[in-house]
Design an enzyme around this catalytic site. Structure first.
Site, mmCIF file in Angstrom:
data_model
loop_
_atom_site.group_PDB
_atom_site.id
_atom_site.type_symbol
_atom_site.label_atom_id
_atom_site.label_comp_id
_atom_site.label_asym_id
_atom_site.label_seq_id
_atom_site.Cartn_x
_atom_site.Cartn_y
_atom_site.Cartn_z
ATOM 1 N N ASP A 247 0.745 -1.132 -0.139
ATOM 2 C CA ASP A 247 0.093 0.344 0.041
ATOM 3 C C ASP A 247 0.869 1.247 0.146
ATOM 4 O OD1 ASP A 247 1.026 -0.571 2.629
ATOM 5 O OD2 ASP A 247 -0.928 0.002 3.549
ATOM 6 N N ASP A 277 0.725 -10.092 3.678
ATOM 7 C CA ASP A 277 -0.226 -10.369 4.541
ATOM 8 C C ASP A 277 -1.642 -10.347 4.403
ATOM 9 O OD1 ASP A 277 1.900 -10.018 6.520
ATOM 10 O OD2 ASP A 277 1.497 -8.000 7.105
ATOM 11 N N TYR A 433 10.833 -15.267 7.973
ATOM 12 C CA TYR A 433 11.834 -14.876 6.658
ATOM 13 C C TYR A 433 11.849 -16.368 5.764
ATOM 14 C CZ TYR A 433 12.563 -10.458 8.927
ATOM 15 O OH TYR A 433 12.821 -9.258 9.521
#
EC number: 2.7.1.11
Length: 536
Positions: A247, A277, A433
């Site tokens: 975003d 996410d 990660y």
């Protein structure tokens, strides 16, 4: 080379002035005037049974079974900018896909100008038709000659499975479908524009990068300087910009578009939303999400094996999810080995009746082990309060998160060893990660291909300041402001969250009086009612 065809807007430009759009992606008004409906710079259009002349001069009308006077059926289209909004005399050309061998067998090669995608598909009989977006895909006319295109691709922000697939398919889509050969890779994120880091991209160069994790072009956070970036775009003669990022990156893309419009440059700016996410608004899901959920199963399974093999084993797995707990939610539902899932949207508490400690103790007595999955953003206020740290932010402006997984592991260990006098074996796994760095799976590879090709078709068709993504399984062009104005979060009163509670049989954690103030009372009543109904 094919001869230029006049822009359809130029034929009617004498009817009305052509001011630039006042703001990118603004919401449409319920009752625009007929003049606004016909205005080429009107951004988000509402069709009230009145013919609307689109850029391709084909009218879009509300469907009606008879010829009675038009009534308001609430049909709204939130349109995306087009180069002809501020370059009214821009010529158009026949789409090269007409001669494409790949598209020769396609029954309908080009998307109709009337095709739109509904944001909401489940409606009641008398509901308004609601918001729609332009359907993505190739148009009959393009606004760039293939041999005059100089495109560039940039990746920004954190890593995510599928970035390299998107890069590859933009390059191959431009080359194979439109014959574009001049494609640059901007290395190192937004800073790469003015750091002079570029890489010549060809189908051969990107041939197998989809098999690797990370980003072939490298990335960075921050570094956005609109004027420097657009200066570089202008100096290099770039006329198509493909921006892959979350975003914050998409907000930067909107600023680039506005500056391009201000300078009157024929530059198409296309955004491809990226966030592991799955917190991008409007679109069904973000690329890399399916891969993340699938890879998270390995960590959950490892935790389950570990705690099953010891006495009173407590396994804690921390997954991605700064503000949205979708990965934790879906990974929990997919696993069936998880006893409790904690997400940022759902507050929880540790001590007291109905708290997490009580729940863990019950599961240990019942099963001899317990597995907890939590998103990295869950419980941050508790960790910060206990550690007395001041909020910090990274280069992208995101809040720096504390390790809630390690904090929760220590709190559970201390409670059971010191308070309950009960020996437990804790196992903490943080695979974040490892998940970010893997290549995308088959499902995400296909999805990335569709995103990349949709972006290419949109840019060639002259659209700009837009992002792409599936809306109710149909790919659409969406104003950037719509995907950045809010974040997609887990709805605690939605059936999906209820499914998770039914699967894990965990408490809702809404019994504590101190938390009632943080959640809407009506939402709490709905959740608790559903929990009681589930237990009957």
């Amino acid at each position: 080379m094919e001869s230029a065809i006049s822009s359809p807007l130029s034929t009617s430009s004498h009817l009305l002035p052509s001011p630039s759009r006042s703001s990118l992606g603004s919401r449409s008004q319920s009752f625009p005037s007929l003049q606004n409906l016909r205005h080429p710079s009107f951004k988000s259009r509402c069709f009230l049974g009145v013919p609307f002349r689109s850029r391709q001069t084909q009218p879009i009308r509300c469907q009606s079974s008879n010829q009675q006077p038009a009534k308001d059926d609430g049909f709204v289209i939130e349109d995306v900018p087009h180069l002809t909004d501020f370059l009214s005399n821009l010529p158009s050309y026949p789409n090269p896909l007409k001669q494409s061998q790949a598209y020769a067998v396609v029954k309908q090669t080009f998307v109709s100008t009337d095709d739109v995608v509904a944001q909401k598909v489940v409606v009641q009989k008398d509901d308004p038709r609601g918001v729609h977006f332009r359907r993505a895909g190739p148009r009959e006319k393009v606004y760039f000659k293939s041999d005059e295109v100089r495109a560039c691709i940039v990746t920004c922000g954190g890593l995510c499975p599928g970035i390299n697939t998107v890069i590859r398919e933009i390059v191959c889509g431009l080359n194979y479908m439109y014959g574009v050969e001049d494609i640059l890779g901007i290395e190192g994120g937004y800073r790469g524009f003015y750091s002079k880091n570029t890489l010549r991209l060809t189908p051969k160069v990107v041939n197998d990068i989809h098999k690797r994790g990370g980003t072939f072009l490298r990335t960075s956070r921050g570094g956005h300087d609109t004027n420097k970036i657009v200066d570089n775009i202008q100096d290099r003669g770039i006329n198509q910009v493909y921006i892959i990022g979350g975003d914050g990156t998409q907000k930067g893309a909107a600023l680039i578009y506005k500056e391009v419009e201000k300078r009157g440059l024929q530059v198409a700016v296309a955004g491809i939303p990226k966030t592991i996410d799955n917190d991008i608004a409007v679109i069904d899901k973000s690329f890399g999400f399916d891969t993340a959920v699938e890879e998270a199963q390995r960590a959950i399974n490892a935790a389950h094996v570990e705690v099953e093999s010891v006495e009173n084993g407590v396994g804690i797995v921390k997954l991605m999810g700064r503000y949205s707990g979708f990965i934790a939610l879906y990974a929990t539902l997919a696993s069936r080995d998880v006893d409790c899932c904690l997400v940022p949207e759902s507050p929880f508490y540790l001590e007291g009746r109905g708290g997490l400690f009580e729940f863990v103790e019950e599961r240990l007595k019942e099963n001899g082990h317990v597995v907890i999955v939590l998103a990295e953003g869950a419980g941050q206020e508790y960790v910060a309060q206990e550690m007395q740290v001041v909020d910090g932010k990274d280069a992208s402006g995101n809040k720096l998160l504390l390790d809630v997984g390690l904090w929760l592991t220590e709190k559970i260990k201390d409670h059971f060893t010191k308070v309950q006098k009960m020996a437990i074996n804790t196992k903490y796994i943080d695979p974040t990660y490892m998940i970010r760095a893997i290549p995308s799976n088959a499902s995400d590879n296909i999805y990335c291909t569709l995103l990349a090709q949709s972006a290419v078709h949109g840019a060639m068709a002259g659209f700009s300041g837009f992002t792409v993504g599936p809306v109710n399984s149909r790919h659409a062009y969406i104003p950037i402001s719509r995907v950045t104005e809010t974040q997609n979060t887990v709805n605690l009163t939605d059936r999906m969250w209820a499914r998770l509670l039914a699967s894990t049989n965990q408490p809702s954690f809404f019994e504590s009086n101190e938390l009632l103030e943080r959640v809407d009372k009506e939402d709490v009543d709905v959740i608790n009612h559903n929990m009681r109904a589930t237990s009957i």
